[in-house]
Design a protein around this motif. Structure first.
Motif, PDB file in Angstrom:
ATOM      1  N   UNK A 138       0.902  -1.166  -0.099  1.00  0.00           N
ATOM      2  CA  UNK A 138       0.017  -0.009  -0.028  1.00  0.00           C
ATOM      3  C   UNK A 138       0.667   1.088   0.134  1.00  0.00           C
ATOM      4  N   UNK A 139       1.930   1.334   0.767  1.00  0.00           N
ATOM      5  CA  UNK A 139       2.602   2.246   1.268  1.00  0.00           C
ATOM      6  C   UNK A 139       3.513   2.607  -0.369  1.00  0.00           C
ATOM      7  N   UNK A 140       3.790   1.552  -0.870  1.00  0.00           N
ATOM      8  CA  UNK A 140       4.744   1.782  -2.276  1.00  0.00           C
ATOM      9  C   UNK A 140       3.820   2.162  -3.357  1.00  0.00           C
ATOM     10  N   UNK A 141       2.254   1.703  -3.155  1.00  0.00           N
ATOM     11  CA  UNK A 141       1.338   2.138  -4.286  1.00  0.00           C
ATOM     12  C   UNK A 141       1.131   3.702  -4.150  1.00  0.00           C
ATOM     13  N   UNK A 142       1.188   4.197  -2.819  1.00  0.00           N
ATOM     14  CA  UNK A 142       0.750   5.471  -2.721  1.00  0.00           C
ATOM     15  C   UNK A 142       2.073   6.356  -3.009  1.00  0.00           C
TER      16      UNK A 142
END
Length: 170
Positions: A138-142
């Motif tokens: 999720x952090x990587x996507x954001x």
């Protein structure tokens, strides 16, 4: 003789937020460092401009370079600060039901879990600690390649559970 030169200065940072704990420690340090670097660039810019013999007319290329550097360092610093905040705070924020958890669920339901699953999603689901792996994904996507546009900032704000009325856009 007083100079008619308008000094370019940053507003002082407010005090560190109370009660943030370890989740904000590293990102706050990055924000403070960014503020110090950009303030230093503005001090140099002010000194360069003040040392000019003639302050009329367009600013020099050196002055423009100094202003460009301030913009680049500001963008890079905010990017680093938000990446760190997401990495450090989301694990705690997602322990309880709330707007951050709702944004997390929406991200996966409307995105990563639609259609054919990517290899990264499959690896996260079967990880020894799937929740942590999904949060990291999720952090990587954001964060993507950078967090600089208004849309990127809004996604981060929503992911952290900060309501849009608490942070004024624009």
């Amino acid at each position: 003789m007083l100079s008619k030169l308008t000094r370019v200065e940053l507003t002082a940072l407010p005090h560190k937020p109370r009660g943030g704990g370890l989740e904000i420690q590293r990102s706050w340090s990055r924000l403070v460092a960014t503020h110090a670097v950009v303030s230093g660039l503005f001090t140099t810019l002010n000194d360069l401009r003040a040392s000019q013999d003639d302050m009329r007319g367009a600013i020099s290329e050196t002055h423009r370079d100094q202003a460009r550097a301030a913009i680049v360092f500001t963008a890079a610093g905010i990017d680093a600060c938000l990446r760190t905040l997401l990495r450090d705070a989301l694990h705690t924020l997602l322990l309880t039901d709330g707007s951050a958890h709702g944004a997390f669920i929406k991200h996966f339901r409307d995105g990563r879990l639609q259609g054919e699953l990517t290899e990264a999603t499959k690896r996260a689901v079967v990880d020894i600690d799937p929740r942590s792996a999904l949060i990291d994904l999720y952090v990587n996507d954001l964060a993507g390649s950078s967090i600089q546009g208004a849309e990127d900032l809004a996604k981060c704000r929503n992911a952290l559970g900060v309501l849009s009325r608490e942070v004024v856009d624009g």
